[in-house]
Design a protein around this motif. Structure first.
Motif, PDB file in Angstrom:
ATOM      1  N   ILE A 141       0.843  -1.214   0.000  1.00 24.76           N
ATOM      2  CA  ILE A 141       0.000   0.000   0.000  1.00 24.76           C
ATOM      3  C   ILE A 141       0.872   1.256   0.000  1.00 24.76           C
ATOM      4  N   ILE A 142       1.879   1.279   0.865  1.00 22.62           N
ATOM      5  CA  ILE A 142       2.771   2.446   0.959  1.00 22.62           C
ATOM      6  C   ILE A 142       3.522   2.657  -0.353  1.00 22.62           C
ATOM      7  N   THR A 143       3.997   1.553  -0.950  1.00 27.17           N
ATOM      8  CA  THR A 143       4.704   1.653  -2.237  1.00 27.17           C
ATOM      9  C   THR A 143       3.779   2.211  -3.321  1.00 27.17           C
ATOM     10  N   LEU A 144       2.520   1.775  -3.282  1.00 28.74           N
ATOM     11  CA  LEU A 144       1.543   2.264  -4.263  1.00 28.74           C
ATOM     12  C   LEU A 144       1.340   3.769  -4.126  1.00 28.74           C
ATOM     13  N   ILE A 145       1.229   4.241  -2.892  1.00 27.88           N
ATOM     14  CA  ILE A 145       1.054   5.683  -2.663  1.00 27.88           C
ATOM     15  C   ILE A 145       2.310   6.446  -3.078  1.00 27.88           C
ATOM     16  N   LEU A 146       3.473   5.888  -2.733  1.00 20.68           N
ATOM     17  CA  LEU A 146       4.733   6.550  -3.090  1.00 20.68           C
ATOM     18  C   LEU A 146       5.001   6.500  -4.588  1.00 20.68           C
ATOM     19  N   HIS A 147       4.300   5.585  -5.273  1.00 22.17           N
ATOM     20  CA  HIS A 147       4.469   5.484  -6.729  1.00 22.17           C
ATOM     21  C   HIS A 147       4.035   6.781  -7.406  1.00 22.17           C
TER      22      HIS A 147
END
Length: 447
Positions: A141-147
């Motif tokens: 989830i965090i990686t998706l937001i940081l994407h």
């Protein structure tokens, strides 16, 4: 106490705190007043606190509320950007954490055909599997937001900020509530588990969708503001080019008079009529003083300041400038033009309704301290400023240009790691700006 599980809980707490600092650092940046050692110490203290809370026997909801409080406090203290962003991103992180834990616990309970609460409490393989799955989901989830590339840090209008804060807070409360329901000791737990998974997936999709909308809206508002500021700055530059020509006319007149005065002084010196020579010098000095030419050793700043000086003289306003700009200043001509132009325009606007000539004054101090440029502008005013949501409202018929001007000032200050302080009392308005505007740290240039 099982020391193996104490180690595992501490490790999981370290991962959670590490992800929090990583996430907030990427989105907000660390507050510059803290050194790296301070951040590490804060992380260690937070890990210890989270680990201890894990072993306290209280309702899970209270633990969740404490986690929310801790994350928000850490975000506010240790990270930069506007406090609105710090609150929003701390809530975003907490929602991601809770959703991950909820989905992981329910998945493991379905596989193990047990109630989620029993898995959370036990110290066994199922709980270890739940923790690993939760961290994988959380990191995803965090990686998706940081994407998403960092949204441009425009200051969202308050109504939008409140709307997003309300939506994310609602999602947070809903997630906690569903967690509590999912952990009930209920004989219908298979159906309940399925409903919890569906609810969590819906919240997750809604969560990402709202954040994407928030991201797009921030960029849209920033793009519009940038376009408005560019157009506004173009108008200012055109205006100042005209003003430069006016200033050059004055300089040409002074230069022409100087040539004649030099010839006169030479004749006076040759004839040894020193008294007459002194009279000529004093006369030229008076001419320069009346011309009002101010030199702050910066071309574009001279143009702006002297043009505002001419306006001030026409309106019987006492106008004083002290200090200079040094040659290693990093501000571009457009930035200097926008910064000084808007500041002095606001001061002239505020002073328009002042009746007493003796009370109509503007003073600009230009100082340097190492890397930092300090600007202090003082001006008198007649009417109390109108402040709405901590924003000063212009008295102009066209308030749009005033708003864009203030946004332009704030952007410049932000770009150079600066700060603005505004104070007003006893009919004296004081604006102080500090920004890292010089390329060299010359301590001797403290003015």
């Amino acid at each position: 106490m099982n020391f193996l599980w104490l180690f595992i809980e501490t490790l999981m707490s370290a991962i959670d705190i590490g992800l929090l600092f990583f996430f907030c650092n990427k989105k907000l940046g660390v507050n510059e007043i803290f050194e790296r050692v301070h951040i590490y110490l804060a992380m260690i203290v937070a890990i210890i606190i989270v680990t201890l809370v894990t072993y306290i026997t209280i309702f899970a909801a209270w633990k969740s509320l404490f986690s929310i409080f801790l994350v928000i406090v850490i975000s506010i203290i240790f990270f930069s950007e506007n406090i609105k962003y710090r609150i929003i991103y701390s809530i975003l992180y907490i929602i991601a954490l809770l959703i991950s834990d909820a989905i992981a616990s329910v998945i493991v309970s379905v596989v193990n055909y047990s109630i989620p609460w029993t898995i959370v409490l036990e110290e066994g393989n199922m709980r270890l599997a739940m923790i690993c799955i939760a961290k994988i989901i959380q990191i995803t989830i965090i990686t998706l937001i940081l994407h998403f590339k960092n949204e441009k840090k425009t200051i969202l209008p308050l109504k939008f900020w409140y709307i997003f804060l309300l939506i994310f807070s609602f999602m947070l409360c809903t997630t906690i509530l569903i967690l509590e329901i999912g952990f009930l000791d209920n004989k219908f737990f298979p159906i309940l588990n399925l409903l919890v998974i569906i609810a969590m997936l819906i919240i997750l999709i809604f969560y990402i969708s709202v954040y994407y909308f928030y991201y797009q809206l921030s960029n849209y508002i920033e793009t519009n503001q940038t376009a408005d500021m560019i157009e506004y700055q173009k108008d200012m530059i055109e205006k100042y080019l005209i003003q430069t020509e006016e200033s050059n006319k004055i300089l040409r007149i002074l230069s022409h008079d100087l040539k004649h005065n030099i010839l006169s002084w030479k004749n006076d010196y040759r004839d040894k009529t020193y008294k007459k020579s002194m009279e000529h010098i004093l006369e030229y000095e008076k001419l320069i003083k009346n011309s009002g030419i101010i030199d702050v050793e910066n071309e574009i700043a001279n143009v702006i300041i002297n043009q505002k000086l001419l306006i001030a003289k026409k309106n019987d306003i006492e106008f004083e400038v002290r200090g200079i700009f040094y040659e290693d200043i990093m501000l571009s001509k457009i930035e200097i033009c926008s910064l000084l132009g808007n500041l002095l325009d606001n001061a002239l606007e505020a002073i328009e309704k002042v009746q007493s000539g003796s009370a109509k004054r503007i003073r600009l101090d230009i100082k340097r301290n190492g890397y930092f440029l300090l600007l202090k502008l003082e001006n008198t005013y007649a009417e109390e400023p109108v402040v709405k949501n901590k924003v000063f409202i212009s008295n102009k018929k066209n308030r749009f240009s005033h708003g864009i001007g203030m946004i332009s000032i704030e952007k410049i200050v932000s770009n150079y790691d600066g700060a603005i302080d505004i104070d007003y009392a006893n009919y004296l308005f004081v604006t102080t700006i500090m920004l890292r505007a010089y390329s060299k740290n010359i301590i001797n240039h403290i003015s």
